[in-house]
Design a protein around this motif. Sequence first.
Motif, mmCIF file in Angstrom:
data_model
loop_
_atom_site.group_PDB
_atom_site.id
_atom_site.type_symbol
_atom_site.label_atom_id
_atom_site.label_comp_id
_atom_site.label_asym_id
_atom_site.label_seq_id
_atom_site.Cartn_x
_atom_site.Cartn_y
_atom_site.Cartn_z
ATOM 1 N N HIS A 190 -11.297 -18.394 -2.616
ATOM 2 C CA HIS A 190 -11.252 -18.378 -1.195
ATOM 3 C C HIS A 190 -13.006 -17.692 -0.854
ATOM 4 N N PRO A 191 -13.694 -18.815 0.152
ATOM 5 C CA PRO A 191 -15.311 -18.378 0.218
ATOM 6 C C PRO A 191 -15.102 -16.096 0.812
ATOM 7 N N MET A 192 -13.990 -16.048 1.632
ATOM 8 C CA MET A 192 -13.937 -14.959 2.127
ATOM 9 C C MET A 192 -13.402 -13.962 1.119
ATOM 10 N N GLY A 193 -13.390 -14.561 -0.337
ATOM 11 C CA GLY A 193 -13.049 -13.374 -1.334
ATOM 12 C C GLY A 193 -11.550 -13.657 -1.902
ATOM 13 N N HIS A 194 -11.143 -14.116 -1.104
ATOM 14 C CA HIS A 194 -9.384 -13.688 -2.131
ATOM 15 C C HIS A 194 -8.829 -14.948 -2.575
ATOM 16 N N ARG A 195 -7.895 -14.955 -3.889
ATOM 17 C CA ARG A 195 -7.650 -16.227 -3.852
ATOM 18 C C ARG A 195 -6.122 -16.320 -4.297
ATOM 19 N N TRP A 196 -6.695 -17.084 -4.523
ATOM 20 C CA TRP A 196 -4.623 -18.387 -4.532
ATOM 21 C C TRP A 196 -4.254 -18.423 -5.975
ATOM 22 N N ARG A 197 -3.413 -17.924 -7.062
ATOM 23 C CA ARG A 197 -2.701 -18.420 -7.780
ATOM 24 C C ARG A 197 -1.782 -19.044 -7.974
ATOM 25 N N TRP A 198 -1.735 -19.889 -9.207
ATOM 26 C CA TRP A 198 -0.451 -20.418 -9.104
ATOM 27 C C TRP A 198 0.112 -20.694 -11.295
ATOM 28 N N GLU A 199 0.979 -20.013 -11.020
ATOM 29 C CA GLU A 199 1.461 -20.012 -12.361
ATOM 30 C C GLU A 199 2.908 -20.468 -13.409
ATOM 31 N N MET A 200 2.478 -21.186 -14.268
ATOM 32 C CA MET A 200 3.934 -22.145 -13.947
ATOM 33 C C MET A 200 4.173 -21.152 -16.193
ATOM 34 N N ALA A 201 6.015 -21.214 -15.749
ATOM 35 C CA ALA A 201 6.053 -21.632 -17.738
ATOM 36 C C ALA A 201 7.376 -22.343 -17.518
ATOM 37 N N SER A 202 7.251 -23.112 -18.459
ATOM 38 C CA SER A 202 8.464 -24.079 -18.903
ATOM 39 C C SER A 202 9.959 -22.905 -19.118
ATOM 40 N N GLU A 203 10.993 -23.784 -18.231
ATOM 41 C CA GLU A 203 12.323 -22.697 -18.157
ATOM 42 C C GLU A 203 12.791 -23.457 -19.728
ATOM 43 N N SER A 204 12.580 -24.695 -19.622
ATOM 44 C CA SER A 204 13.547 -25.565 -20.246
ATOM 45 C C SER A 204 12.948 -27.325 -21.004
ATOM 46 N N PRO A 205 12.524 -28.263 -21.059
ATOM 47 C CA PRO A 205 12.375 -29.115 -20.742
ATOM 48 C C PRO A 205 11.927 -30.476 -19.458
ATOM 49 N N THR A 206 13.007 -29.618 -18.655
ATOM 50 C CA THR A 206 13.229 -30.613 -17.536
ATOM 51 C C THR A 206 13.073 -29.231 -15.674
ATOM 52 N N SER A 207 12.645 -27.703 -16.383
ATOM 53 C CA SER A 207 11.923 -26.918 -15.385
ATOM 54 C C SER A 207 11.382 -26.620 -15.268
ATOM 55 N N THR A 208 10.963 -25.653 -14.714
ATOM 56 C CA THR A 208 9.939 -24.330 -14.185
ATOM 57 C C THR A 208 9.836 -23.179 -13.365
#
Length: 154
Positions: free
Chosen positions: A94-112
């Motif tokens: 963000h311009p103010m310096g904080h960050r937004w982070r999205w992390e994803m990991a597959s739990e199975s072929p149909t769930s994350t």
Amino acid sequence: MADKPVAVDSGPHQVSRQIVVNAPVAEIFALVANPHRHPELDGSGTVRHTPVTGPERLERGARFSVGMKQYGFPYKITSTVTEFADNQVIEWRHPMGHRWRWEMASESPTSTRVTETFDYSRLKMPKAIEIIGYDKKNADGIEATLTALSARFV
């Protein structure tokens, strides 16, 4: 994991929540990687349904602008992607310096397993965020976002 987001300890001056979503990781990543779809994700109520400017798919170094509204005041912010790994992580500053982070990991072929983090640890005065209550406000927004994301794929 429960049907609702759970708190995750990601370190000082960071707020993280996590949920398992019944969708393949590539499908969720594609949604988050497209800034034009961010209004669909917003649980905070600040992202307005106005045009987003920027690429259709983010990558490291990409910039995108989003119209927002908070406390009745409209504004526009331009963020810069600071980390990007396909089907794993997207983070923007963000311009103010904080960050937004999205992390994803597959739990199975149909769930994350999806983790969203509001990271204000790099700010010069991170305690100010806590004094004005933005850590809690953003935690509520993250929980609403992840709950809505999960509901899309029931």
